[in-house]
Scaffold this motif. Structure first.
Motif, short mmCIF file in Angstrom:
data_model
loop_
_atom_site.label_atom_id
_atom_site.label_comp_id
_atom_site.label_asym_id
_atom_site.label_seq_id
_atom_site.Cartn_x
_atom_site.Cartn_y
_atom_site.Cartn_z
N PRO A 123 0.87 -1.39 0.05
CA PRO A 123 -0.13 0.13 0.08
C PRO A 123 0.98 1.28 0.00
CG PRO A 123 0.00 -0.95 2.30
CD PRO A 123 0.79 -1.90 1.36
N VAL A 124 0.23 2.51 -0.05
CA VAL A 124 0.99 3.62 -0.28
C VAL A 124 0.38 4.63 1.01
CG1 VAL A 124 1.54 3.56 -2.54
CG2 VAL A 124 -0.33 4.46 -1.97
N ILE A 125 1.31 5.43 1.30
CA ILE A 125 0.83 6.50 2.44
C ILE A 125 1.06 7.80 1.63
CG2 ILE A 125 1.42 7.78 4.54
CD1 ILE A 125 2.52 5.05 5.63
N LEU A 126 -0.20 8.44 1.53
CA LEU A 126 -0.07 9.72 0.54
C LEU A 126 -0.23 11.08 1.00
CD1 LEU A 126 -2.58 8.11 -2.36
CD2 LEU A 126 -0.34 8.59 -2.80
N HIS A 127 0.71 11.63 0.51
CA HIS A 127 0.53 13.43 0.67
C HIS A 127 -0.15 14.09 -0.19
CE1 HIS A 127 2.46 17.15 2.21
NE2 HIS A 127 2.03 17.52 0.99
N VAL A 128 -1.41 14.45 0.11
CA VAL A 128 -2.27 15.13 -0.80
C VAL A 128 -2.72 16.57 -0.41
CG1 VAL A 128 -4.34 14.56 -1.98
CG2 VAL A 128 -3.20 12.81 -0.89
N PRO A 143 -2.88 1.70 -10.42
CA PRO A 143 -3.69 1.22 -9.35
C PRO A 143 -2.71 0.49 -8.48
CG PRO A 143 -5.01 0.66 -11.61
CD PRO A 143 -3.43 1.34 -11.88
N VAL A 144 -2.87 0.71 -7.21
CA VAL A 144 -2.36 0.06 -6.10
C VAL A 144 -3.13 -0.56 -5.05
CG1 VAL A 144 -0.37 1.60 -6.09
CG2 VAL A 144 -2.10 2.26 -4.77
N ARG A 145 -2.68 -1.11 -4.09
CA ARG A 145 -3.56 -2.12 -3.23
C ARG A 145 -4.22 -1.04 -2.05
NH1 ARG A 145 0.03 -6.53 0.09
NH2 ARG A 145 -1.81 -6.22 1.49
N GLY A 146 -4.45 0.17 -2.29
CA GLY A 146 -5.00 1.01 -1.23
C GLY A 146 -3.75 1.79 -0.25
N GLY A 147 -4.14 2.08 0.69
CA GLY A 147 -3.19 2.86 1.81
C GLY A 147 -3.92 3.82 2.50
N VAL A 148 -3.40 4.92 2.56
CA VAL A 148 -4.00 6.10 3.42
C VAL A 148 -3.69 7.59 2.78
CG1 VAL A 148 -3.72 7.57 5.61
CG2 VAL A 148 -3.74 4.97 5.75
N ALA A 149 -4.79 8.23 2.43
CA ALA A 149 -4.67 9.53 2.17
C ALA A 149 -4.28 10.36 3.31
CB ALA A 149 -5.86 9.99 1.40
N HIS A 150 -3.13 10.72 3.75
CA HIS A 150 -2.83 11.20 4.90
C HIS A 150 -3.27 12.61 5.25
CE1 HIS A 150 0.07 13.77 7.32
NE2 HIS A 150 0.58 14.05 6.32
N GLN A 158 -14.47 13.53 -3.17
CA GLN A 158 -13.32 13.21 -3.28
C GLN A 158 -12.80 11.92 -2.14
OE1 GLN A 158 -11.45 16.91 -2.83
NE2 GLN A 158 -11.09 17.29 -4.95
N ALA A 159 -13.44 12.22 -1.01
CA ALA A 159 -13.20 11.16 -0.10
C ALA A 159 -13.77 9.96 -0.47
CB ALA A 159 -14.00 11.54 1.08
N GLU A 160 -14.94 10.03 -1.08
CA GLU A 160 -15.59 8.67 -1.59
C GLU A 160 -14.64 8.19 -2.54
OE1 GLU A 160 -19.25 9.82 -2.91
OE2 GLU A 160 -20.23 10.20 -0.55
N ALA A 161 -14.19 8.74 -3.50
CA ALA A 161 -13.33 8.56 -4.52
C ALA A 161 -12.14 7.55 -4.03
CB ALA A 161 -13.07 9.35 -5.65
N PHE A 162 -11.40 8.23 -3.25
CA PHE A 162 -10.37 7.38 -2.31
C PHE A 162 -10.80 6.26 -2.07
CE2 PHE A 162 -8.23 11.65 -2.58
CZ PHE A 162 -6.99 11.14 -3.03
N ILE A 163 -11.85 6.35 -1.12
CA ILE A 163 -12.52 4.93 -0.40
C ILE A 163 -12.73 3.89 -1.60
CG2 ILE A 163 -14.33 4.03 0.80
CD1 ILE A 163 -14.52 6.87 2.20
N LYS A 164 -13.18 4.44 -2.57
CA LYS A 164 -13.64 3.36 -3.78
C LYS A 164 -12.56 2.74 -4.38
CE LYS A 164 -18.17 5.35 -5.23
NZ LYS A 164 -18.85 5.89 -6.53
N LEU A 165 -11.34 3.52 -4.35
CA LEU A 165 -10.00 2.91 -4.83
C LEU A 165 -9.33 2.09 -3.53
CD1 LEU A 165 -8.78 6.00 -6.90
CD2 LEU A 165 -9.57 3.88 -7.54
N GLY A 166 -9.95 1.85 -2.38
CA GLY A 166 -9.43 0.99 -1.50
C GLY A 166 -8.68 1.65 -0.49
N PHE A 167 -8.64 3.04 -0.12
CA PHE A 167 -8.03 3.80 0.66
C PHE A 167 -8.73 4.09 1.88
CE2 PHE A 167 -5.33 4.47 -2.98
CZ PHE A 167 -4.03 4.75 -2.44
N CYS A 168 -7.97 4.24 2.99
CA CYS A 168 -8.37 4.95 4.14
C CYS A 168 -8.25 6.44 4.18
CB CYS A 168 -7.88 4.29 5.39
SG CYS A 168 -8.67 2.56 5.73
N LEU A 169 -8.59 7.30 5.15
CA LEU A 169 -8.34 8.52 5.26
C LEU A 169 -7.89 8.80 6.55
CD1 LEU A 169 -11.73 9.77 3.32
CD2 LEU A 169 -9.49 9.52 2.39
N GLY A 170 -6.74 9.59 6.45
CA GLY A 170 -6.10 9.82 7.88
C GLY A 170 -6.61 11.05 8.55
N PHE A 171 -6.94 11.05 9.69
CA PHE A 171 -7.58 12.28 10.61
C PHE A 171 -6.71 12.54 11.74
CE2 PHE A 171 -11.22 11.05 7.98
CZ PHE A 171 -11.62 12.09 7.62
#
Length: 252
Positions: A123-128, A143-150, A158-171
């Protein structure tokens, strides 16, 4: 027990009392953390954090350090990913907020790191930052195996789009400010299965620690804010966010 999915424990701000800060975090209920690298220059220091404190690590090339990165560093990154068995590629991504960072070069580096994530099945840890749509475009291209949009700060769509691609969102710390209405609405309303906790220490301090390095022990109080926003117990927040982190980072 909480998992801090984004902690720069190697940062210079923590050097005077790093061991004490990590011990305080453990006493506050932080059982594990992911320490992401930001450039080839700190790969070895991140590895030292794993060896010294038992934290999980990730290796990547951060867009804010664009001037430092070379193609040779991508080769070194591939070597670290193969030899060191990190839990993710990162911190990588795009930053269209800081002036002077060439967007084209940023995108080239991100795509190269996404290809490495595919190669090593990580997975990847994304700076966005100010770049949600552009990062989503790159993820659809490679495409990758998900990760976190930090430190997520995009729209609900946009949150829904990341989730559909297999990502969690960091809070994290930004969620603790009353003025962060969009972030707080997202934290309160997104599927719980898509949320992980982070400090980004020493950066993005919470409301009660303004002007101070963001210590990893703050994660427990950050979790308390999320519990209030979602009308849940802190224990349930800990259980669910930790389960999400372990699902996303399988070797955590």
């Amino acid at each position: 027990m909480f998992i801090d999915t984004h902690l720069h424990l190697d940062a210079a701000e923590f050097s005077p009392n790093r061991a004490e800060l990590w011990q305080a975090a453990r006493l506050a209920g932080v059982s594990q953390a992911i320490v992401p690298a930001v450039s080839a220059a700190n790969f070895a220091m991140v590895r030292q954090m794993r060896d010294e404190f038992g934290v999980a690590v990730a290796y990547g090339l951060h867009p804010m350090y664009l001037a430092e990165h070379t193609d040779a560093h991508l080769e070194l990154l591939a070597d670290y990913l193969q030899r060191e068995r990190p839990v993710a590629v990162g911190e990588c991504g795009l930053d269209l907020f800081v002036p002077g960072l060439d967007p084209l070069r940023q995108e080239q580096l991100l795509l190269a790191q996404l290809r490495l994530a595919r190669r090593f099945e990580l997975p990847v840890i994304l700076h966005v930052r100010r770049a949600q749509d552009q990062v989503l475009k790159c993820l659809r291209q490679v495409p990758v195996r998900g990760g976190v949009a930090h430190a997520f700060n995009g729209s609900a769509q946009q949150a829904e789009a990341f989730i559909k691609l297999g990502f969690c969102l960091g809070f994290g710390g930004a969620m603790t400010y009353q003025g962060s209405q969009r972030i707080r609405r997202l934290a309160a309303s997104l599927p719980m299965s898509a949320i992980v906790l982070e400090t980004d220490g020493p950066d993005i301090p919470p409301e009660w620690a303004q002007g101070q390095p963001n210590a990893p022990a703050n994660l427990a109080r950050i979790a308390g804010v999320l519990a209030v926003l979602r009308n849940m117990s802190v224990a349930d927040i800990a259980q669910e966010t930790s389960a999400n982190a372990r699902r996303m980072f399988v070797d955590l």
